[in-house]
Each structure stands twice: as C-alpha cells, then as structure tokens.
Design a protein around this motif. Structure first.
Motif, PDB file in Angstrom:
ATOM      1  N   GLU A  42       2.705   0.531  -1.515  1.00  0.00           N
ATOM      2  CA  GLU A  42       2.900  -0.114  -0.222  1.00  0.00           C
ATOM      3  C   GLU A  42       1.756  -1.095   0.014  1.00  0.00           C
ATOM      4  O   GLU A  42       0.631  -0.866  -0.420  1.00  0.00           O
ATOM      5  CB  GLU A  42       2.950   0.923   0.899  1.00  0.00           C
TER       6      GLU A  42
ATOM      7  N   ASN B 190       5.052  -3.255  -3.573  1.00  0.00           N
ATOM      8  CA  ASN B 190       6.510  -3.126  -3.609  1.00  0.00           C
ATOM      9  C   ASN B 190       7.252  -4.347  -3.083  1.00  0.00           C
ATOM     10  O   ASN B 190       8.454  -4.490  -3.311  1.00  0.00           O
ATOM     11  CB  ASN B 190       6.954  -1.863  -2.861  1.00  0.00           C
TER      12      ASN B 190
ATOM     13  N   ARG C  20       1.306  -2.908   3.297  1.00  0.00           N
ATOM     14  CA  ARG C  20       1.685  -3.318   4.652  1.00  0.00           C
ATOM     15  C   ARG C  20       0.683  -4.267   5.294  1.00  0.00           C
ATOM     16  O   ARG C  20       1.060  -5.103   6.116  1.00  0.00           O
ATOM     17  CB  ARG C  20       1.855  -2.072   5.526  1.00  0.00           C
TER      18      ARG C  20
END
Length: 213
Positions: free
Chosen positions: A37, A143, A39
């Motif tokens: 991840e 990802n 983010r």
C-alpha cells in the motif's frame, strides 16, 4: 515524378516512426507481485477546497507569500494544467519538485499528482515519465503502479507492455482485477473513460495471458 515523391514521403514517415520508437521511454519489466500500500503517495493534493477563481486566487496568494508552499504550488499546478495553461502548470510543478528531495514522501506525492494532471491533459508520455521515476523507490512494489502504467501504456498504444503490467495486478489480486465490475470500487478516483480503457486491457489480458516470468 509522383511515384518518386510518394517514396520520399514514405521514407520520411518511416524515418519519423523509427525516431519516435527510439525515443519512446524505456519501461521496466513488472515484478511478480505488487502488495505494498502507498496511500501517502496516492493522495490528491488539496490545500484549498472548492472550485473556481476564488480557489485559484487563494492558492496564488499562498505561493506568493511563501515560496516554500509546495502543496499550494502542486494544487495550483494541477488547476493550471486542467484549465489549459500547461506552461504555467509545468513551471509550478517543476518549482515544487525541485524544492524537494527525490527520496522524500512529499516528492512522491507531488510527482504522482503531476502524472495524473498530465495524463488527463492528454500527455500520457510525460505522465509515464513521472510514474516510472517512482517505480524504483519505497515502497518497492506499490499496488497503484500496475494498473496506472497499464492504462498509460495502453493510451500510448504500447499494448503488449500494458498487458504485461496489468498481469502484475492480476497475479497479485486475481479475485479483484479479473472482473471490470470491481473497477469502480478499486479505482474510485478514475473517470469512467479511464476505467473503460483499463477494462479493454483486462479483456486483452484474458484473451492471451502472458507467461510469467
């Protein structure tokens, strides 16, 4: 005479095509999986909420008052590019990126935003340049990278590479990326046209899945 001119035109076009392909950006081959991840990178930079000239005026004031106001420059750059002022947008993004360490998280976020601004302004080649620069950083296997590069390469008509990059997403989460009906949930910030283009990549991938490695 006409035949000679026709051949000259054909040779010129062939030479142009060769040069264009020679200058096409090299894209690294995808890794097997992309589980990380990321983010903090994939956040649209929003310093001032809203739309219209009032937002632009507030951002411009922030930039004038503080040359180190990186996020204000990034948001203003995005608005400039989407508003058709590409040169100004490039200048704002360049100033923001040059003020940051390339290894910093803020740099990654700014470059990710720049890529999307460029792609949506119709310049997938330069968008690709921004995102490739992030492919060798940390995290090592973000990802967001496979579907984003798959979309961009597809728009550049580099379809074999697009399918290869989509394959990395499909290998990582086959239950998610095997159905275009999931794309609205997986890619909520993408436009309908962008998700439709990725669905075309998925269809091509399913028709002839590339072997790994």
């Amino acid at each position: 005479m006409k035949k000679t001119q026709t051949w000259r035109v054909a040779m010129a076009l062939a030479a142009w095509a060769f040069c264009a392909s020679a200058w096409a950006q090299a894209v690294p081959k995808p890794k097997e999986f992309y589980f990380d991840e990321d983010r903090s990178t994939t956040r649209p930079v929003v310093v001032v909420s809203g739309q219209g000239d009032a937002v632009v005026d507030k951002l411009a004031t922030l930039v004038q008052r503080d040359p180190r106001a990186v996020e204000a420059r990034v948001q203003l750059g995005t608005l400039a590019i989407s508003g058709g002022r590409r040169e100004l947008g490039d200048q704002l993004y360049k100033a923001a990126l040059e003020s940051l360490s390339t290894s910093s998280q803020q740099y990654r976020q700014a470059a990710w935003n720049y890529g999307w601004a460029l792609l949506r302004a119709g310049d997938p080649e330069q968008a690709l340049h921004q995102w490739i620069a992030l492919s060798g950083g940390r995290p090592a296997t973000p990802n967001w990278l496979p579907p984003t590069l798959a979309l961009t390469l597809w728009k550049l008509d580099r379809k074999e590479e697009a399918i290869s990059w989509f394959g990395a997403a499909a290998r990582t989460w086959p239950d998610q990326w095997g159905d275009p009906g999931n794309f609205a949930t997986l890619l909520p910030d993408w436009s309908d046209d962008e998700r439709a283009a990725l669905a075309a990549v998925l269809a091509a991938y399913q028709a002839n899945p590339p072997a790994w490695p």
